[in-house]
Design an enzyme around this catalytic site. Structure first.
Site, PDB file in Angstrom:
ATOM      1  N   ARG A   1       5.327  -3.412  -3.176  1.00  0.00           N
ATOM      2  CA  ARG A   1       4.450  -3.171  -2.021  1.00  0.00           C
ATOM      3  C   ARG A   1       5.241  -2.560  -0.868  1.00  0.00           C
ATOM      4  NH1 ARG A   1      -0.400  -5.186  -3.495  1.00  0.00           N
ATOM      5  NH2 ARG A   1      -0.251  -6.830  -5.064  1.00  0.00           N
TER       6      ARG A   1
ATOM      7  N   ASN B   1       5.338  12.574  -0.994  1.00  0.00           N
ATOM      8  CA  ASN B   1       5.804  13.420   0.102  1.00  0.00           C
ATOM      9  C   ASN B   1       7.118  14.105  -0.289  1.00  0.00           C
ATOM     10  OD1 ASN B   1       3.694  12.624   1.861  1.00  0.00           O
ATOM     11  ND2 ASN B   1       4.784  10.741   2.360  1.00  0.00           N
TER      12      ASN B   1
ATOM     13  N   HIS C   1       9.093   8.888  -4.698  1.00  0.00           N
ATOM     14  CA  HIS C   1       8.176   7.757  -4.829  1.00  0.00           C
ATOM     15  C   HIS C   1       6.741   8.220  -4.694  1.00  0.00           C
ATOM     16  CE1 HIS C   1       9.617   8.130  -0.689  1.00  0.00           C
ATOM     17  NE2 HIS C   1       8.411   7.780  -0.310  1.00  0.00           N
TER      18      HIS C   1
ATOM     19  N   HIS D   1       3.052   7.006  -3.544  1.00  0.00           N
ATOM     20  CA  HIS D   1       2.292   5.991  -2.796  1.00  0.00           C
ATOM     21  C   HIS D   1       0.950   5.789  -3.505  1.00  0.00           C
ATOM     22  CE1 HIS D   1       4.625   6.299   1.128  1.00  0.00           C
ATOM     23  NE2 HIS D   1       4.970   7.435   0.568  1.00  0.00           N
TER      24      HIS D   1
HETATM   25  P1  5GP Z   1       7.905   8.424   2.662  1.00  0.00           P
HETATM   26  O1  5GP Z   1       7.554   8.732   4.080  1.00  0.00           O
HETATM   27  O2  5GP Z   1       9.373   8.685   2.360  1.00  0.00           O
HETATM   28  O3  5GP Z   1       6.981   9.071   1.675  1.00  0.00           O
HETATM   29  O4  5GP Z   1       7.638   6.879   2.486  1.00  0.00           O
HETATM   30  C1  5GP Z   1       8.631   5.895   2.548  1.00  0.00           C
HETATM   31  C2  5GP Z   1       7.909   4.565   2.521  1.00  0.00           C
HETATM   32  O5  5GP Z   1       8.837   3.560   2.213  1.00  0.00           O
HETATM   33  C3  5GP Z   1       7.270   4.211   3.852  1.00  0.00           C
HETATM   34  O6  5GP Z   1       5.860   4.012   3.668  1.00  0.00           O
HETATM   35  C4  5GP Z   1       7.985   2.923   4.261  1.00  0.00           C
HETATM   36  O7  5GP Z   1       7.135   1.991   4.899  1.00  0.00           O
HETATM   37  C5  5GP Z   1       8.519   2.398   2.946  1.00  0.00           C
HETATM   38  N1  5GP Z   1       9.763   1.644   3.047  1.00  0.00           N
HETATM   39  C6  5GP Z   1      10.893   2.034   3.708  1.00  0.00           C
HETATM   40  N2  5GP Z   1      11.855   1.097   3.573  1.00  0.00           N
HETATM   41  C7  5GP Z   1      11.322   0.105   2.800  1.00  0.00           C
HETATM   42  C8  5GP Z   1      11.838  -1.132   2.315  1.00  0.00           C
HETATM   43  O8  5GP Z   1      12.981  -1.518   2.557  1.00  0.00           O
HETATM   44  N3  5GP Z   1      11.003  -1.884   1.559  1.00  0.00           N
HETATM   45  C9  5GP Z   1       9.722  -1.499   1.252  1.00  0.00           C
HETATM   46  N4  5GP Z   1       8.993  -2.312   0.502  1.00  0.00           N
HETATM   47  N5  5GP Z   1       9.201  -0.331   1.702  1.00  0.00           N
HETATM   48  C10 5GP Z   1       9.993   0.460   2.467  1.00  0.00           C
END
Ligand code: 5GP
Length: 116
Positions: free
Chosen positions: A30, A88, A101, A103
């Protein structure tokens, strides 16, 4: 060599996360800052920094991201109403963590696809 992120530590369970799935190819947990009632990140166990870095060798793991997304959507009870999958890439895509990753977002109407 690509630099590891916090996600590699989550995969290896060196730091805690709310992990909902793990197999030989992918891990799902999550999001720490959920943007919807269901907000799960599904990631390859192998470090691939961005979509720009994928190769033909990654096709199995990339396919697995989708089969696990569908399985988790069903498990979360959001499959029928629907959900959104987002990957992204780099600055314009809003990528913050450089470990590819997906989402999985759902549990409410998500509105229009892009903010203006
Ligand atoms: P991005 O913007 O790179 O597509 O999304 C990165 C996502 O990783 C963000 O939604 C952020 O909230 C999540 N995230 C960042 N650090 C952590 C973490 O340490 N643990 C978890 N569970 N999510 C993280």
């Amino acid at each position: 060599m690509a630099q590891e992120t916090i996600f590699s530590k989550i995969i290896r369970k060196e730091i805690p996360s709310d992990m909902v799935y793990q197999d030989d190819l992918v891990t799902a947990f999550r999001d720490i800052s959920p943007q919807a009632p269901t907000h799960i990140l599904i990631i390859p166990n192998k470090l691939i920094p961005t979509i720009n870095d994928v190769t033909a060798q990654d096709e199995q793991v990339l396919g697995r991201l989708f089969t696990v997304a569908a399985k988790l959507a069903a498990q979360e009870g959001i499959a029928h109403d629907g959900y959104r999958l987002i990957i992204n890439c780099n600055e314009h895509g809003g990528q913050e963590v450089f470990h590819l990753h997906m989402h999985l977002l759902g549990g409410r109407k998500l509105g229009r696809m892009l903010a203006r």
